[in-house]
Design a protein around this motif. Structure first.
Motif, mmCIF file in Angstrom:
data_model
loop_
_atom_site.group_PDB
_atom_site.id
_atom_site.type_symbol
_atom_site.label_atom_id
_atom_site.label_comp_id
_atom_site.label_asym_id
_atom_site.label_seq_id
_atom_site.Cartn_x
_atom_site.Cartn_y
_atom_site.Cartn_z
ATOM 1 N N ASP A 4 0.857 -1.177 0.000
ATOM 2 C CA ASP A 4 0.000 0.000 0.000
ATOM 3 C C ASP A 4 0.897 1.232 0.000
ATOM 4 O O ASP A 4 1.746 1.394 0.873
ATOM 5 C CB ASP A 4 -0.890 -0.026 1.247
ATOM 6 N N SER A 5 0.728 2.098 -0.986
ATOM 7 C CA SER A 5 1.592 3.279 -1.080
ATOM 8 C C SER A 5 1.449 4.209 0.112
ATOM 9 O O SER A 5 2.328 5.026 0.377
ATOM 10 C CB SER A 5 1.320 4.035 -2.383
ATOM 11 N N ASN A 6 0.361 4.096 0.857
ATOM 12 C CA ASN A 6 0.177 4.907 2.066
ATOM 13 C C ASN A 6 0.892 4.304 3.272
ATOM 14 O O ASN A 6 0.897 4.897 4.343
ATOM 15 C CB ASN A 6 -1.304 5.082 2.381
ATOM 16 N N ALA A 7 1.464 3.114 3.097
ATOM 17 C CA ALA A 7 2.138 2.431 4.198
ATOM 18 C C ALA A 7 3.628 2.294 3.911
ATOM 19 O O ALA A 7 4.242 1.287 4.218
ATOM 20 C CB ALA A 7 1.503 1.062 4.423
ATOM 21 N N ILE A 8 4.203 3.336 3.296
ATOM 22 C CA ILE A 8 5.621 3.336 2.945
ATOM 23 C C ILE A 8 6.289 4.549 3.578
ATOM 24 O O ILE A 8 5.757 5.657 3.517
ATOM 25 C CB ILE A 8 5.824 3.411 1.415
ATOM 26 N N VAL A 9 7.451 4.324 4.178
ATOM 27 C CA VAL A 9 8.282 5.428 4.664
ATOM 28 C C VAL A 9 9.732 5.122 4.299
ATOM 29 O O VAL A 9 10.091 3.972 4.048
ATOM 30 C CB VAL A 9 8.172 5.654 6.194
ATOM 31 N N HIS A 30 0.685 -2.788 9.376
ATOM 32 C CA HIS A 30 2.097 -2.939 9.009
ATOM 33 C C HIS A 30 2.546 -1.713 8.219
ATOM 34 O O HIS A 30 1.728 -0.924 7.760
ATOM 35 C CB HIS A 30 2.336 -4.202 8.187
ATOM 36 N N LEU A 31 3.845 -1.604 8.067
ATOM 37 C CA LEU A 31 4.441 -0.482 7.355
ATOM 38 C C LEU A 31 5.709 -0.972 6.680
ATOM 39 O O LEU A 31 6.470 -1.753 7.273
ATOM 40 C CB LEU A 31 4.784 0.622 8.361
ATOM 41 N N VAL A 32 5.950 -0.556 5.447
ATOM 42 C CA VAL A 32 7.144 -0.962 4.722
ATOM 43 C C VAL A 32 8.132 0.199 4.731
ATOM 44 O O VAL A 32 7.771 1.341 4.446
ATOM 45 C CB VAL A 32 6.811 -1.370 3.271
ATOM 46 N N ILE A 33 9.370 -0.110 5.070
ATOM 47 C CA ILE A 33 10.419 0.894 5.121
ATOM 48 C C ILE A 33 11.348 0.671 3.928
ATOM 49 O O ILE A 33 11.883 -0.421 3.750
ATOM 50 C CB ILE A 33 11.200 0.812 6.445
ATOM 51 N N PHE A 34 11.478 1.711 3.108
ATOM 52 C CA PHE A 34 12.306 1.637 1.914
ATOM 53 C C PHE A 34 13.708 2.151 2.193
ATOM 54 O O PHE A 34 13.898 3.100 2.944
ATOM 55 C CB PHE A 34 11.699 2.491 0.802
ATOM 56 N N LYS A 35 14.684 1.496 1.580
ATOM 57 C CA LYS A 35 16.071 1.939 1.632
ATOM 58 C C LYS A 35 16.585 1.924 0.200
ATOM 59 O O LYS A 35 16.443 0.916 -0.502
ATOM 60 C CB LYS A 35 16.901 1.003 2.512
ATOM 61 N N ASN A 36 17.137 3.034 -0.239
ATOM 62 C CA ASN A 36 17.601 3.168 -1.626
ATOM 63 C C ASN A 36 16.489 2.862 -2.630
ATOM 64 O O ASN A 36 16.693 2.165 -3.620
ATOM 65 C CB ASN A 36 18.819 2.278 -1.883
ATOM 66 N N ASN A 37 15.305 3.372 -2.319
ATOM 67 C CA ASN A 37 14.124 3.246 -3.197
ATOM 68 C C ASN A 37 13.657 1.810 -3.415
ATOM 69 O O ASN A 37 13.007 1.512 -4.414
ATOM 70 C CB ASN A 37 14.382 3.930 -4.547
ATOM 71 N N LYS A 38 13.995 0.918 -2.497
ATOM 72 C CA LYS A 38 13.528 -0.465 -2.577
ATOM 73 C C LYS A 38 13.012 -0.894 -1.214
ATOM 74 O O LYS A 38 13.536 -0.468 -0.185
ATOM 75 C CB LYS A 38 14.666 -1.399 -2.997
ATOM 76 N N PRO A 39 11.975 -1.735 -1.169
ATOM 77 C CA PRO A 39 11.495 -2.216 0.126
ATOM 78 C C PRO A 39 12.589 -3.014 0.824
ATOM 79 O O PRO A 39 13.196 -3.895 0.234
ATOM 80 C CB PRO A 39 10.295 -3.097 -0.218
ATOM 81 N N LYS A 40 12.870 -2.660 2.082
ATOM 82 C CA LYS A 40 13.963 -3.304 2.817
ATOM 83 C C LYS A 40 13.471 -3.924 4.122
ATOM 84 O O LYS A 40 13.904 -5.006 4.493
ATOM 85 C CB LYS A 40 15.057 -2.270 3.085
#
Length: 80
Positions: A4-9, A30-40
């Protein structure tokens, strides 16, 4: 896995505003944390999502990545 694009930081935002990020994870589950523009990383509210569901392909990819990471030197030697 669909994200979900609203659950990305970003990892930077997670580091600087961890309390805010945990509140977001609580409200969404849940929330997805991106590092270097990729889900990490994924931050999960275990009260709402006690189990992590993965497809069979995702499970295989997870195990393959771990095996390659742990035994990289051996695989590189075999590739010679």
């Amino acid at each position: 896995m669909q994200i979900d694009s609203n659950a990305i930081v970003s990892v930077t935002e997670a580091n600087q505003n961890f309390s805010k990020v945990t509140h977001m994870a609580e409200s969404r589950g849940h929330l997805v944390i991106f590092k270097n523009n990729k889900p990490k990383y994924m931050l999960i509210d275990l009260d709402k999502e006690p189990q992590i569901e993965m497809t069979e392909d995702e499970k295989l990819q997870f195990v393959a990545d771990r095996l390659l990471r742990e035994h990289r030197a051996a695989f590189e030697e075999l590739a010679k």
